[in-house]
Design an enzyme around this catalytic site. Structure first.
Site, PDB file in Angstrom:
ATOM      1  N   ASN A   1      15.078  92.847  33.020  1.00 10.15           N
ATOM      2  CA  ASN A   1      16.173  92.662  32.074  1.00 10.15           C
ATOM      3  C   ASN A   1      15.762  93.129  30.684  1.00 10.15           C
ATOM      4  OD1 ASN A   1      17.316  91.313  34.255  1.00 10.15           O
ATOM      5  ND2 ASN A   1      18.144  89.659  33.002  1.00 10.15           N
ATOM      6  N   VAL A   2      16.597  93.971  30.089  1.00  8.48           N
ATOM      7  CA  VAL A   2      16.378  94.449  28.716  1.00  8.48           C
ATOM      8  C   VAL A   2      17.686  94.323  27.948  1.00  8.48           C
ATOM      9  CG1 VAL A   2      16.013  96.518  27.309  1.00  8.48           C
ATOM     10  CG2 VAL A   2      14.435  95.984  29.170  1.00  8.48           C
TER      11      VAL A   2
ATOM     12  N   GLU B   1      16.849  81.032  38.943  1.00 10.42           N
ATOM     13  CA  GLU B   1      15.692  80.993  38.038  1.00 10.42           C
ATOM     14  C   GLU B   1      14.939  79.685  38.208  1.00 10.42           C
ATOM     15  OE1 GLU B   1      14.726  80.712  33.257  1.00 10.42           O
ATOM     16  OE2 GLU B   1      16.336  82.072  33.919  1.00 10.42           O
TER      17      GLU B   1
ATOM     18  N   ASP C   1      24.847  87.467  33.523  1.00  7.53           N
ATOM     19  CA  ASP C   1      23.477  87.106  33.145  1.00  7.53           C
ATOM     20  C   ASP C   1      23.427  85.712  32.523  1.00  7.53           C
ATOM     21  OD1 ASP C   1      20.739  87.512  32.742  1.00  7.53           O
ATOM     22  OD2 ASP C   1      21.048  88.373  30.750  1.00  7.53           O
ATOM     23  N   HIS C   2      22.494  84.896  32.986  1.00  9.20           N
ATOM     24  CA  HIS C   2      22.275  83.541  32.463  1.00  9.20           C
ATOM     25  C   HIS C   2      23.559  82.706  32.443  1.00  9.20           C
ATOM     26  CE1 HIS C   2      18.028  83.608  31.464  1.00  9.20           C
ATOM     27  NE2 HIS C   2      18.189  84.830  30.994  1.00  9.20           N
TER      28      HIS C   2
ATOM     29  N   GLY D   1      14.502  87.644  23.217  1.00 12.34           N
ATOM     30  CA  GLY D   1      14.670  87.960  21.802  1.00 12.34           C
ATOM     31  C   GLY D   1      13.707  89.014  21.305  1.00 12.34           C
TER      32      GLY D   1
ATOM     33  N   HIS E   1      12.648  88.559  32.977  1.00 15.09           N
ATOM     34  CA  HIS E   1      13.570  88.435  31.847  1.00 15.09           C
ATOM     35  C   HIS E   1      12.781  88.637  30.557  1.00 15.09           C
ATOM     36  CE1 HIS E   1      17.439  86.694  33.473  1.00 15.09           C
ATOM     37  NE2 HIS E   1      16.687  86.831  34.557  1.00 15.09           N
ATOM     38  N   GLY E   2      13.475  89.085  29.507  1.00 12.43           N
ATOM     39  CA  GLY E   2      12.791  89.307  28.240  1.00 12.43           C
ATOM     40  C   GLY E   2      11.895  90.524  28.274  1.00 12.43           C
TER      41      GLY E   2
END
Length: 283
Positions: free
Chosen positions: A229-230, A134, A82-83, A178, A207-208
């Site tokens: 995404n969690v 992304e 991820d990322h 966050g 995401h987020g």
């Protein structure tokens, strides 16, 4: 079953539901997520964010653990970097056995984002792995929430997917990474999401997802999101369970506590699986 994200997300795109991708960092979190998915017969994605891989479980260490747990499961399990912003680490993760990677070059201009992402897409083909890109940029809740300038431009998204060949696309339309402030629910730009979906007709990623609110999640799925995404909500559930057990019994055996926490933290994963519509969708 240990698989890439490609097949599960293609089916989600056709079936108008989403697959959950949960941030994990060790055997306990990974096992909890897979067991929650298996209880609901849902495909699942194990996300390992770059920071965790650098500071806690490198790809050579974590990939065999996830692979074995996935092979023991009867549902589809993908392992996704991820990322990934470090190209070397992304390539190493593929070499070490990750079935999917996200290359995050969203902070570059469009041309460079395309070039970097395409490099990883071409590299991943050797391993039969799927790639997430992304476009647009998600902010964080620690002072720089996503604003309108950071949101994904639909026309740029179309060019991006055509020129990179990614299997799924993370888009920005209102969420941030966050923990949100207590009581805060982000505002999602669903018209933007619908236009990106109309143009690309491919699996899109939110995401987020933590703290975004059930209605925002439902509407996101309805309007084209196929991967959610969690991270924070799952980590918070683990922390809350640990605190509860220590308050009840400060002398609790660590091993006993961790196994109980592992079971209790599955409830938030099950909630998201139901929201996403992926229950019962594993082949």
């Amino acid at each position: 079953m240990y698989v890439s994200m490609k097949g599960m997300l293609e089916r989600a795109n056709k079936g108008n539901y989403a697959v959950m991708a949960i941030n994990c960092f060790n055997i306990e979190t990974t096992r909890a997520v897979i067991e929650a998915a298996q209880s609901l017969r849902a495909p699942i994605i194990i996300n390992i964010v770059q920071e965790h891989m650098e500071n806690h479980c490198d790809s050579e260490l974590i990939a065999p653990i996830v692979r074995l747990l996935a092979q023991r499961a009867s549902v589809e399990v993908a392992l996704n970097f991820d990322h990934g912003v470090n190209i070397g680490l992304v390539k190493k993760a593929l070499h070490d056995g990750y079935t999917s990677v996200m290359i995050d070059a969203s902070r570059y201009d469009l041309d460079n984002n395309i070039a970097i992402t395409k490099e990883i897409v071409d590299f991943a083909k050797v391993y039969g792995a799927s790639v997430e890109g992304e476009i647009g940029c998600m902010g964080g809740t620690e002072g720089n929430f996503t604003d309108d300038q950071m949101k994904t431009d639909p026309e740029q998204a179309l060019r991006f997917v055509k020129e990179t060949g990614v299997d799924c696309l993370a888009v920005s339309y209102g969420s941030s990474h966050g923990n949100y402030p207590k009581g805060y629910v982000p505002s999602f730009d669903f018209e933007r999401l619908k236009e990106i979906k109309r143009l690309t007709n491919m699996p899109l990623v939110l995401h987020g997802g933590s703290g975004s609110g059930d209605e925002n999640i439902r509407k996101s799925v309805e309007n084209g999101i196929n991967k959610i995404n969690v991270g924070c909500d799952f980590m918070n559930a683990n922390t809350k369970a640990i605190k509860t057990h220590l308050e009840k019994n400060p002398d609790i055996n660590y091993w006993v506590m961790m196994h109980q926490v592992e079971k209790e933290s599955q409830e938030i994963i099950k909630h998201y699986i139901q929201l996403s519509g992926s229950a019962g969708k594993s082949i």
